[in-house]
Design an enzyme around this catalytic site. Structure first.
Site, mmCIF file in Angstrom:
data_model
loop_
_atom_site.group_PDB
_atom_site.id
_atom_site.type_symbol
_atom_site.label_atom_id
_atom_site.label_comp_id
_atom_site.label_asym_id
_atom_site.label_seq_id
_atom_site.Cartn_x
_atom_site.Cartn_y
_atom_site.Cartn_z
ATOM 1 N N ASP A 525 -3.044 0.741 9.675
ATOM 2 C CA ASP A 525 -3.037 1.945 10.507
ATOM 3 C C ASP A 525 -3.459 1.640 11.941
ATOM 4 O O ASP A 525 -4.315 0.789 12.195
ATOM 5 C CB ASP A 525 -3.997 2.972 9.897
ATOM 6 N N GLU A 578 1.691 -0.150 11.500
ATOM 7 C CA GLU A 578 2.008 1.104 12.176
ATOM 8 C C GLU A 578 1.731 0.848 13.660
ATOM 9 O O GLU A 578 0.608 1.007 14.129
ATOM 10 C CB GLU A 578 1.152 2.261 11.656
#
Length: 856
Positions: A525, A578
């Site tokens: 993330d 990401e």
């Protein structure tokens, strides 16, 4: 938590201490005088050798009697002291201690016997020492600032025998038990007990610790050698311990033949660290840990402590204040909002050997890879890990997804963060069960043929004062520069990727989830926030790197190390970034240098945030306006092969006012669903892997909320529009089925030769058509019509070596809720050149639909 209460009954008054000192001094003077007189008489008499020998024998006899007399006197004194202590003890604390002790095999107290074991008793020495803990050590232990409690407490050879020292706040008495020997220690006040036994060597012994109403029979934690090896400490110091969870945290084990738990924690700035938990009523005073050299690691093996015990570390900061912290390496935690760590050991027996053996045979970017993103806590609200294991694998397998991606499962204090603000990096959230329960879910998914990806959050952590923030009193896991430590967007703290121990903590954590929980991939993330020093910061709020650039070189090094280590240790696992910027080489190998002078970050796949943003922007426009945004659907092919991409329609796109996927579409309900289906067909045919968030597979109209999850009632046969939603779900199932059996759609995802535009500039028609090829050159033709009109006989140029084309999927089919405008018969090419090709076909394009054609 039980408050720390002074043990008034264990303290002598000033008068008693003074009297004791005077008595001891008087005895010493008397003894010295007696020895001097005896020596004088011996010199004067000049007795014969025989008499001298007899006197020596008598002297030995007298000495033996004296030893016995002293032991008896000591016993009597100890009994008197115990009687004096019992009355003023604080009742509440003693009752709690008694209750705990009673749970631990109570033993009836026995009167102390004289310390007489002929084989181990040492001859009396003339220079014996006091066994009591000296004032300096005593103060450091009481204040929680002792770095080496094992050097003071426990049993130690000293002149005169063996000194036994125990630190047991709230105890009435402590008795040493070694074989037939029982000796009650002297109460030195403040929970300290000591005694000097005339033994030649330290025996195997136990402690009988008396509380009001019961006696606890226990091992002495301070008689054990360190339970952490030199190699572990060396690797921790070097930041290279790839299985850090086996060295730090709470580890149930058998040490020196005794069952218990080893507790270890890294806290290099602490003055002292103690262990607090259910086993000592959250008062860590009597459980100080020892510092293991310059490693910054503190250790304590506690016998008799096992699985299920709650604990935290009580850390004494440099300024003398104390803080109670959860274990950064805890493998199990309490259910939030409670925050204690729990001693845990795994007993799960895996049954996914066949899955693990086959998962690495084909690289992820060359294999079918469609992902169903799930928030476990709200997919079916109220279900545990084990209950989810009965439903989720069957559902995902039925829809044909190859993988699930779980939003973060690591422990987090605030449910509204969805797991993206982690406090327990090594513990699956206790909201849904135990770590073994989570393993059971992963195992069930694997046995159903479904891979498991997990969101992983190494970019930041929350500021909770019981977790990682200023863990030992100073910045430790976070950067010491406040500007580098504070995350500008989320009110959290960023990790200090330049500190090797912190980097080790995170790299080992990535390995941990893959090795211990058999996770097949990590979606990392917020990579962009890690890579740039100026991320969300204004000028003056950041400092350039050593080259004057804005790249966070420490974060780059960390990500490269993490990826290289994970791929080396766990073949078959994939890491996914990401990353929302144009950083060069996210999925390039770490040893391949790019034009910017950096090696690749080493990820296996990268989320294509540009495609997501552009394509959603296009379909959200009314069809009449789409011709002005045509390039938003084609631009992704300009950079499609710069990285290995995933096409994500994730949770981020269906919350916080962004609306659910079907609700982004213009028009009435029929048109919204048609647009939704056409978009999914375009997405599944586009180069890259697919990811779809739960609820979007059946066109849920409401935004997702972690409070209630997907609107499953839309699929209830009693609901009037149930067929509309079930049709979309049936389409998703068929998209996945055809996709998995059509190598053209995934085998050459990362090769430019696997894709060819047929028509990419039909702006007035809102039509997109392209060919996909597999490794054998077999094509699939994908055509999307994003206008609300039927286009009959739409001519498309095609390869001239295909004798006929067959419609393999049409998103307008009646079974999906469409108008059923299809091409039921094989379509044969005509020798008319079109779109730069020698042959062409005429196809009926349904409105707001995607059609897939393959060689008949």
């Amino acid at each position: 938590m039980t408050p720390r209460t002074p043990s008034d009954g264990s303290k002598k008054t000033a008068e008693e201490n003074s009297a004791a000192k005077e008595t001891k001094a008087a005895k010493s003077v008397k003894k010295a005088a007696a020895e001097k007189t005896a020596a004088k008489k011996t010199a004067t008499k000049k007795a014969a050798a025989k008499k001298t020998s007899a006197k020596k024998a008598a002297a030995k006899k007298t000495t033996a009697k004296s030893v016995a007399a002293k032991a008896t006197a000591k016993k009597v004194t100890a009994k008197k002291d115990t009687a004096k202590k019992a009355a003023p003890k604080k009742a509440a604390v003693k009752k709690l201690a008694a209750k705990k002790a009673a749970q631990s095999a109570p033993v009836q107290a026995e009167p102390a016997a004289p310390a007489a074991v002929s084989s181990t008793v040492s001859p009396a020495l003339s220079h014996s020492v006091s066994p009591a803990v000296d004032a300096g050590d005593r103060e450091r232990l009481l204040s929680g600032a002792h770095h080496s409690p094992h050097s003071v407490l426990g049993a130690h050879p000293v002149p005169g025998g063996v000194a036994f020292r125990a630190f047991r706040p709230y105890a009435l008495s402590v008795t040493i038990v070694a074989g037939d020997l029982r000796a009650e220690l002297h109460d030195d006040g403040d929970g300290f007990f000591s005694g000097l036994l005339p033994l030649r060597e330290v025996p195997e012994y136990r402690l009988l610790v008396a509380y009001e109403g019961s006696v606890q029979d226990t091992e002495d934690a301070y008689r054990f050698l360190p339970a952490l090896g030199d190699l572990d400490l060396y690797l921790i110091g070097e930041g290279r311990h790839e299985q850090l969870w086996t060295a730090l945290g709470a580890q149930p084990m058998t040490h020196q033949g005794v069952a218990g738990t080893r507790f270890t924690v890294w806290a290099p700035n602490a003055q002292g660290v103690s262990l607090a938990g259910t086993f000592n009523f959250w008062d860590g005073t009597g459980y100080p840990m020892r510092s293991l050299g310059s490693s910054g690691v503190w250790e304590l093996f506690v016998p008799g402590i096992g699985e299920g015990e709650l604990y935290k570390f009580e850390i004494t900061r440099a300024d003398g204040s104390r803080t109670l912290r959860a274990d950064p390496l805890a493998r199990r935690t309490e259910v939030p909002p409670n925050t204690s760590s729990i001693v845990d050991a795994s007993h799960h027996e895996w049954g996914d050997g066949e899955w693990l053996a086959g998962r690495g045979q084909v690289p992820a970017h060359e294999a079918p890879f469609s992902v169903y993103e799930v928030h476990l806590g709200s997919w079916r609200p109220g279900l545990t890990y084990r209950q989810l294991a009965e439903q989720l694998p069957a559902y995902v397998k039925d829809l044909g997804f190859t993988h699930v991606e779980l939003m973060p499962v690591a422990e987090h204090p605030f449910g509204g963060s969805w797991g993206y603000q982690v406090t327990g990096f090594y513990a699956p959230t206790a909201r849904l069960g135990t770590p073994d329960d989570f393993k059971y879910l992963v195992d069930a998914l694997h046995q159903a043929g479904v891979g498991v990806l997990m969101d992983w959050v190494p970019a930041h952590f929350p500021r909770d004062d019981w977790a990682l923030a200023e863990f030992d009193g100073r910045p430790l896991y976070e950067h010491e520069d406040p500007l580098r430590a504070a995350h500008p967007d989320w009110g959290t703290l960023e990790f200090d990727y330049g500190r090797r121990e912190v980097r080790n903590f995170l790299v080992a954590n990535a390995i941990y989830w893959c090795e211990e929980f058999h996770v097949d991939g990590l979606r990392v993330d917020a990579v962009a926030s890690m890579l740039y020093l100026d991320y969300s910061r204004e000028p003056g709020q950041w400092t350039p790197n050593e080259h004057g650039g804005r790249e966070n070189l420490d974060a780059v090094g960390f990500l490269q190390e993490m990826n290289a280590t994970v791929y080396r240790r766990v073949p078959g696992v994939v890491t996914i970034a990401e990353e929302s910027t144009a950083w060069d080489g996210v999925t390039r190998a770490t040893h391949h240098m790019g034009p910017g002078g950096f090696g690749g970050l080493g990820f296996g796949l990268k989320w294509n945030m540009g495609w997501m943003h552009d394509s959603l922007g296009y379909v959200s426009h009314e069809p009449v306006h789409r011709k002005y945004h045509h390039h938003e659907m084609t631009f992704s092919m300009v950079y499609a092969y710069s990285e290995n991409y995933v096409l994500p329609i994730s949770h981020d796109e269906v919350v916080h006012g962004k609306r659910a996927l079907v609700s982004k579409m213009p028009g009435d309900w029929w048109q919204q669903r048609a647009n939704h289906r056409a978009y999914l067909g375009f997405m599944w045919a586009h180069p890259g892997k697919q990811l779809l968030f739960m609820g979007q597979e059946f066109a849920q109209g409401a935004e997702w909320s972690e409070a209630h999850g997907p609107d499953w009632w839309l699929l209830d046969p009693a609901y009037g529009a149930e067929a509309d939603h079930r049709g979309v779900r049936d389409l998703v199932r068929d998209l996945n089925t055809v996709y998995r059996h059509t190598p053209s759609l995934w085998q050459r995802d990362t090769e430019p030769s696997g894709f060819q535009w047929v028509v990419g500039d039909a702006t007035e028609d809102n039509v997109f058509a392209f060919l996909r090829y597999d490794a054998e050159g077999v094509p699939l033709l994908a055509v999307s019509n994003f206008s609300p009109v039927v286009r009959h006989g739409y001519r498309l140029g095609v390869p001239d070596d295909i004798p006929a084309w067959h419609e393999s999927l049409n998103t307008d089919a009646a079974k999906y809720g469409g108008g059923d405008v299809t091409n039921p018969d094989p379509i044969k090419p005509e020798p008319q050149g079109w779109h730069g090709r020698a042959a062409s076909i005429r196809v009926t394009l349904p409105p707001l639909a995607t059609v897939w054609l393959r060689p008949a």
